[in-house]
Design an enzyme around this catalytic site. Structure first.
Site, short mmCIF file in Angstrom:
data_model
loop_
_atom_site.label_atom_id
_atom_site.label_comp_id
_atom_site.label_asym_id
_atom_site.label_seq_id
_atom_site.Cartn_x
_atom_site.Cartn_y
_atom_site.Cartn_z
CE LYS A 71 -4.14 -1.96 2.11
NZ LYS A 71 -5.15 -1.83 3.17
CG ASP A 107 -8.66 0.20 3.15
OD1 ASP A 107 -9.57 -0.60 2.81
OD2 ASP A 107 -7.45 -0.04 2.99
N GLY A 130 -1.15 -1.04 15.33
CA GLY A 130 -0.61 -1.04 13.97
C GLY A 130 -0.15 0.34 13.55
N GLY A 132 0.92 0.46 9.87
CA GLY A 132 1.07 0.27 8.43
C GLY A 132 -0.01 0.98 7.64
N GLY A 133 -0.23 0.54 6.41
CA GLY A 133 -1.16 1.22 5.51
C GLY A 133 -2.58 1.27 6.03
CG MET A 134 -6.33 -1.36 7.90
SD MET A 134 -7.63 -0.53 6.93
CE MET A 134 -8.01 -1.82 5.74
#
Length: 273
Positions: A71, A107, A130, A132-134
């Site tokens: 991502k 998202d 988290g 990261g991308g999400m």
């Protein structure tokens, strides 16, 4: 529902992931068939993101869903970035307009919609696992819509602190005690992963929370979700994110707005065992 024959004029859409699943393929193709659209969708796995993006451009692939771990890595390979992805610095959707590739993030839109559907108060204190991308999509959506009492919980302190500092949130290596809403945006609990049986948050944090949200969609009942249900908590599951963001991708690829009944039927088909 009759399936159209694939011809040279059929438009191809795809997904790109390290570990592709079947949801996107089943969801998108079901909608194409239901609405009589000359499209077909196929999932691909690759460890060559640059080569894959060149293929999207060279072969005229109309759209591509991007999943972990690409991502962020895909961004410098594109021609333009939509504001939905630029603010997050993560792309989950590529649209190809005659060789010009634009990155989007659906998202983000799904997270906003879910918070509204579940009427989560904006003063709710949350911990987001988290970085990261999400996680960026979730954190940015919450920050942009007035959720100010947040903590980013990440194993990687550098990326965790960077995300927290960017959005005005706190950073912690461990979940703060008494947090009302827990959100998992890591692969912990994902089917087929090395931590498929692990809890995204400690049981003590789950017991203290009032609402939990697991972005992991496969399986829907992750260990985190199961533990939260057993403890009587309000639960938001990752399949809801999949459906909402998948609908937005469908619209970007085809220009067609499907009605709610068509989306519901496609989701039921895609999520069936």
């Amino acid at each position: 529902m009759s399936k159209l024959a694939i011809t040279r004029d059929t438009k191809l859409c795809m997904s790109l992931s390290a570990r592709p699943g079947n949801f996107g393929t089943r969801f998108q193709n079901h909608l194409y068939d239901a609405l009589g659209l000359d499209f077909v969708y196929k999932a691909f796995a690759s460890d060559d993101i640059e080569g894959a993006v060149r293929g999207i451009r060279a072969l005229g692939i109309r759209g591509c869903a991007i999943s972990m771990p690409f991502k962020e890595a895909v961004i410098p390979l594109l021609d333009a970035i939509d504001p939905s992805a630029a603010a997050i610095e993560a792309v989950n959707t590529i649209v190809n307009d005659d060789g010009r590739l634009t990155g989007y993030n659906t998202d983000y839109l799904a997270i906003v919609a879910l918070m509204e559907q579940h009427a989560v108060p904006r003063d709710t204190a949350f911990a987001l696992a988290g970085a990261g991308g999400m996680a960026k999509a979730v954190a940015s959506a919450l920050a942009d819509h007035g959720y100010t009492r947040g903590t980013i919980v990440a194993r990687n302190s550098a990326t965790g602190r960077a995300l927290a500092d960017k959005l005005g949130y706190a950073y912690a290596a461990e979940t703060p005690a008494g947090t009302a809403m827990l959100i998992n945006a890591t692969p912990v609990g994902m089917a087929g992963g090395s931590e498929a049986q692990a809890l995204a948050f400690p049981q003590s944090a789950i017991d203290a929370a009032t609402i939990v949200f697991d972005v992991v969609a496969i399986p829907v009942e992750t260990p985190f979700v199961a533990a939260a249900r057993a403890a009587g908590k309000r639960v938001i599951t990752g399949d809801a994110v999949l459906v909402l963001q998948g609908r937005e991708q469908f619209v970007l690829y085809t220009g067609v707005q499907p009605d709610e009944s068509a989306v519901a039927a496609a989701a039921a088909f895609a999520l069936a065992p």
